[in-house]
Scaffold this active site. Structure first.
Site, PDB file in Angstrom:
ATOM      1  N   GLU A 146     -37.270  -4.503 -25.032  1.00  0.00           N
ATOM      2  CA  GLU A 146     -36.724  -5.735 -25.604  1.00  0.00           C
ATOM      3  C   GLU A 146     -37.849  -6.772 -25.594  1.00  0.00           C
ATOM      4  O   GLU A 146     -38.515  -6.950 -24.572  1.00  0.00           O
ATOM      5  CB  GLU A 146     -35.556  -6.231 -24.732  1.00  0.00           C
ATOM      6  CG  GLU A 146     -34.962  -7.549 -25.203  1.00  0.00           C
ATOM      7  CD  GLU A 146     -33.796  -8.011 -24.319  1.00  0.00           C
ATOM      8  OE1 GLU A 146     -33.789  -7.691 -23.113  1.00  0.00           O
ATOM      9  OE2 GLU A 146     -32.891  -8.689 -24.845  1.00  0.00           O
ATOM     10  N   GLU A 177     -28.764 -18.429 -25.811  1.00  0.00           N
ATOM     11  CA  GLU A 177     -28.009 -17.800 -24.727  1.00  0.00           C
ATOM     12  C   GLU A 177     -27.475 -18.895 -23.816  1.00  0.00           C
ATOM     13  O   GLU A 177     -28.207 -19.412 -22.967  1.00  0.00           O
ATOM     14  CB  GLU A 177     -28.910 -16.874 -23.900  1.00  0.00           C
ATOM     15  CG  GLU A 177     -29.354 -15.628 -24.619  1.00  0.00           C
ATOM     16  CD  GLU A 177     -30.134 -14.676 -23.702  1.00  0.00           C
ATOM     17  OE1 GLU A 177     -29.790 -13.485 -23.672  1.00  0.00           O
ATOM     18  OE2 GLU A 177     -31.077 -15.128 -23.025  1.00  0.00           O
TER      19      GLU A 177
END
Ligand code: NAG
Length: 238
Positions: free
Chosen positions: A135, A219
């Site tokens: 990621e 987020e």
């Protein structure tokens, strides 16, 4: 009359209507772009969030999300994001550039949240698209001292900016996070440069990893009510 009809047709194909997404995985896609409300971590706290698509065209997408979250201040509640759909899956080493530009704002920064790109790569071309072997995150901002997974391993210069580089593993997934030292609310860059950095300095296996997901969003951990607005996000994989 003919001209009016032509303009109407153009308007409906070039710009989608505004969409409201409040379900856990409320999703909308048009052309090359998508928006996902994506409340994947909602059970670690209490709150609510809806995302709204303003417009989509060939050259970018405009959307926003409004959220309030409390509880478990170190847990991410969601990742409302815009993404590229129908990504042509190719090895990272075969990609020549990943140009992207974004302009965003938060109306209330008394929050715990980050603003970030999120890309997944995997050796298996059929890997699911919500995780990967690797990621790559690029944090354009962080508020309330939230931290990426793992620990800080280096200072990296990529694309004319200096970033803290963090590394950590989440099960089988290895996550590299490049973190800006102060919020960058208007950014354009080539994300291939971040993969090149990882290939040169961290042994990232670019010739065997397929790029499977590319997204930009925020987020939230805790705080709100707060509105995150993406006035224009564009991205391409060449
Ligand atoms: C969005 O950004 C792209 C790339 O910079 C640009 O071509 C396009 O005109 C922008 N769209 C809007 C509505 O500002």
């Amino acid at each position: 009359m003919k001209i009016t009809l032509f303009l109407l047709a153009l308007a409906t194909t070039a710009f989608a209507q505004q969409q409201t997404l409040c379900d856990q995985y409320g999703y909308y896609a048009s052309g090359s772009y998508s928006v996902n409300n994506n409340l994947w971590g909602k059970d670690s706290g209490t709150g609510s969030q809806c995302s709204y698509v303003n417009s989509v065209s060939g050259s970018g997408i405009s959307w926003y999300t409004t959220w309030t979250w409390s509880g478990s201040e170190n847990n991410v509640k969601s990742y409302p994001n815009s993404g590229l759909v129908n990504l042509k899956k190719q090895h990272v080493s075969q990609i020549s550039s990943i140009p992207t530009s974004v302009k965003w704002s938060y109306d209330n920064t008394n929050i715990r949240a980050d603003v970030s790109y999120d890309l997944f790569t995997a050796a298996d071309i059929n890997h699911n698209t919500y995780s990967g072997d690797y990621e790559l995150m690029i944090w354009l901002a962080r508020y309330g001292q939230v931290q990426p997974i793992g620990s800080r391993i280096a200072t990296a210069s990529v694309g004319g900016n200096t970033w803290e580089l963090w590394y950590g593993a989440n099960g089988a997934q290895k996550t590299y996070s490049f973190v800006a030292s102060s919020p960058i609310t208007s950014w354009s860059g080539d994300i291939k440069g971040f993969f090149d950095y990882l290939t040169q300095h961290q042994g990232y296996p670019a010739s065997s990893q397929y790029l499977i997901t590319m997204q930009f969003g925020t987020e939230p951990f805790t705080g709100g009510k707060s509105t995150f607005t993406v006035s224009n996000w564009s991205a391409n994989v060449n």
